[in-house]
Design a protein around this motif. Structure first.
Motif, PDB file in Angstrom:
ATOM      1  N   ASP A 355       0.834  -1.202   0.000  1.00 45.32           N
ATOM      2  CA  ASP A 355       0.000   0.000   0.000  1.00 45.32           C
ATOM      3  C   ASP A 355       0.869   1.253   0.000  1.00 45.32           C
ATOM      4  OD1 ASP A 355       0.953   0.367   2.596  1.00 45.32           O
ATOM      5  OD2 ASP A 355      -0.875  -0.368   3.554  1.00 45.32           O
ATOM      6  N   ASP A 356       0.240   2.421   0.184  1.00 42.25           N
ATOM      7  CA  ASP A 356       0.983   3.680   0.124  1.00 42.25           C
ATOM      8  C   ASP A 356       2.032   3.801   1.220  1.00 42.25           C
ATOM      9  OD1 ASP A 356      -0.488   4.379  -2.066  1.00 42.25           O
ATOM     10  OD2 ASP A 356      -1.880   5.683  -0.982  1.00 42.25           O
ATOM     11  N   VAL A 361      -0.692  -5.475   1.411  1.00 42.82           N
ATOM     12  CA  VAL A 361      -2.144  -5.348   1.387  1.00 42.82           C
ATOM     13  C   VAL A 361      -2.781  -6.642   1.892  1.00 42.82           C
ATOM     14  CG1 VAL A 361      -4.133  -5.191  -0.169  1.00 42.82           C
ATOM     15  CG2 VAL A 361      -2.199  -3.606  -0.436  1.00 42.82           C
ATOM     16  N   VAL A 367      -7.955  -2.758  -0.566  1.00 41.20           N
ATOM     17  CA  VAL A 367      -6.971  -1.671  -0.568  1.00 41.20           C
ATOM     18  C   VAL A 367      -6.149  -1.721  -1.854  1.00 41.20           C
ATOM     19  CG1 VAL A 367      -4.915  -0.744   0.592  1.00 41.20           C
ATOM     20  CG2 VAL A 367      -6.865  -1.565   1.942  1.00 41.20           C
ATOM     21  N   GLY A 369      -2.843  -0.804  -4.092  1.00 39.94           N
ATOM     22  CA  GLY A 369      -1.424  -0.527  -3.923  1.00 39.94           C
ATOM     23  C   GLY A 369      -0.670  -0.829  -5.208  1.00 39.94           C
ATOM     24  N   THR A 408      -4.711  -4.835  -6.366  1.00 38.07           N
ATOM     25  CA  THR A 408      -5.119  -5.217  -5.026  1.00 38.07           C
ATOM     26  C   THR A 408      -5.017  -6.736  -4.920  1.00 38.07           C
ATOM     27  OG1 THR A 408      -6.813  -4.928  -3.318  1.00 38.07           O
ATOM     28  CG2 THR A 408      -7.598  -5.494  -5.527  1.00 38.07           C
TER      29      THR A 408
END
Length: 533
Positions: A355-356, A361, A367, A369, A408
């Motif tokens: 993810d960010d 994830v 989510v 990413g 994801t």
């Protein structure tokens, strides 16, 4: 013996020297013959002053000389550098300089461009011309003459290392190409054939090749593309026979498959699959030997895949996921397509989505990413430490590659890929991934090829635009209204192109990669023309 491609090839050549290693047109070389051929080139390069760690550029079409150049450079611990043979003078000069190449092998067809640019690359001191009569560039030597005078044995080669460098230049669709640096060991394992057991020691590779069956493998892409290079090494490390065509021509590919009884074929996405399917549909080709049809390195749409499968009902069709920086990492899940949503099952545990915050994830969380890999990954980009630091971050002491693919993780652990983040079109705050729209457009019967990009828009920031190459055959070309209605049946409204530009021929790299810079210029021109009306 090390996990070094030159060491491993020499081991295979000693074990199965009588087997045919390479076929291109009417030329056939056994492993022993190809090894001796590469030895001669390696000794010539050494005699010309090329030293371990220096770079040897290769600007050739597919053939024996390209294969020998890869082997010869590695034999003397030099680094092969792939050169896109479509490059114009400014691009060539950039690559010669950026790669710090000290020697260049080039096909005589490119002599004018080489003559205009090589003198401007200060480190490029030795030129070898392949084919034709005597080279016209002062100081250049003819390939055949150079090999005649060289030693064909392995005498005097330096001891090699698993840490020896291997560079593959990639990209150029949105910016200048970048050199991806690998160690030979990491390159070997990152692109290892997932159907084979992984070797515990280098000698295991030789034994697998010794015990391999009479397999015939054919990478169709040009060797200046990383996919064809690694496919070649995979073939040799299986003890198989490798088949090339000099340049991509669908009819020539099918004739070669029939003549050489090819078992496994590797292409790069729709740009090769579509003309190959068109040619195969015309009939007259024996494909009974073909067991596997593999696509990698570019989008392979479901419509095209289904068509290929219909033409080759007894052949396994595979869609592989990976990149020059990551290696071959996953295979498309059965039933998934770019049109319906592309999902891949990773080959190895070190592939995930971050993810960010660069944390894995959670499967099923939704989510978004980036696809990431750790373990066997590239070292970074040659001459670009800033891009290397951004693309290969260290998290909790672990080095990762961020591929740039937005994705994801599904509940079953498969990775749902939406597209390349660098190509995403931000329109009114919504992200549109070109690959999804391109796949839908190419499902229209009157569309031969499509590239989607974003162009400036005063209200939305950017709007979606599509460059279309209509299908041939005398049928009616599609109208913007037809394409709009087709897309709205498959896509949300904000993803539907607002501008269409029609071209006679799509501009792609020899490996089928879209040229998004060119597409953006064409689409902007179409929008301006539409506004003027």
């Amino acid at each position: 013996m090390e996990y070094n491609h030159a060491d491993l090839f020499e081991g295979v050549a000693d074990a199965v020297g009588e087997r045919v290693a390479l076929i291109c047109g009417d030329r056939r070389l056994t492993y022993a013959e190809l090894d001796e051929h590469a030895n001669r080139l390696a000794h010539h390069l050494t005699d010309a002053g090329v030293r371990p760690g220096q770079h040897v550029a290769v600007q050739l079409y597919n053939g024996v000389e390209y294969a020998a150049a890869l082997l010869a450079a590695l034999k003397i611990r030099a680094v092969p550098i792939n050169v896109n043979y479509r490059y114009v003078e400014s691009e060539l000069l950039y690559l010669y300089r950026d790669s710090d190449s000290v020697a260049l092998l080039y096909d005589v067809e490119f002599e004018d461009r080489v003559a205009a640019t090589a003198p401007e690359a200060p480190k490029l001191g030795h030129l070898i011309a392949v084919g034709g009569a005597a080279p016209s560039i002062p100081g250049a030597v003819a390939y055949d003459e150079a090999l005649k005078a060289a030693d064909g044995t392995r005498t005097g080669f330096p001891a090699r290392s698993a840490d020896d460098l291997y560079i593959i230049y990639t990209g150029g669709t949105t910016g200048m190409p970048k050199g991806v640096m690998w160690t030979t060991e990491h390159l070997l394992f990152a692109f290892w054939n997932p159907t084979l057991p992984r070797p515990a020691k280098p000698e295991d590779v030789v034994e697998m090749a010794r015990n391999g069956g009479p397999l015939v493998m054919m990478p169709v892409a040009p060797l200046m593309h990383g996919a064809a290079q690694v496919a070649s090494w995979i073939s040799w490390f299986m003890g198989a026979t490798l088949v090339y065509t000099r340049r991509f021509d669908a009819a020539d590919v099918w004739r070669t498959i029939a003549r050489e009884k090819v078992n496994s074929l590797t292409i790069t996405g729709d740009a090769m699959a579509v003309p190959m399917a068109d040619e195969l549909a015309r009939g007259g080709y024996d494909t009974s030997s073909l067991l596997a049809f593999v696509s990698t390195g570019a989008i392979f749409t479901g419509t095209v895949r289904d068509r290929v499968q219909g033409l080759l009902p007894n052949t396994i069709i595979m869609d592989r996921f990976g990149s020059t920086e990551s290696g071959s990492t996953a295979e498309a899940v059965a039933g998934s397509t770019p049109e319906k949503g592309l999902r891949f099952a990773p080959d190895v545990a070190d592939v995930t989505v971050l993810d960010d915050a660069l944390r894995p994830v959670e499967p099923g969380s939704g989510v978004i990413g980036q696809v990431a890999r750790t373990g066997h990954i590239a070292l970074g980009y040659y001459n670009d430490p800033d891009k290397t630091a951004r693309t290969f971050p260290v998290v909790d002491g672990r080095r990762w590659l961020l591929t740039g693919d937005i994705a994801t993780v599904a509940e079953d652990g498969s990775i749902a890929v939406y597209g390349r983040g660098s190509q995403a079109v931000n329109t009114g705050g919504e992200k549109v991934f070109p690959e999804e729209v391109e796949a839908v457009l190419k499902g229209h019967r009157a569309v031969y090829d499509a590239v989607v990009t974003g162009i400036p828009d005063e209200r939305w920031g950017n709007r979606v635009a599509a460059v279309i190459q209509p299908s041939g055959g005398g049928g009616e070309p599609p109208s913007p209204g037809d394409l709009d209605a087709h897309c709205r049946r498959e896509l949300s409204g904000y993803k539907v192109p607002r501008v269409y530009a029609f071209v006679d021929e799509m501009k792609r790299s020899p490996a089928g990669k879209a040229d998004y810079r060119w597409a953006k210029q064409v689409a902007e021109g179409a929008a301006e023309a539409e506004g003027a009306r």
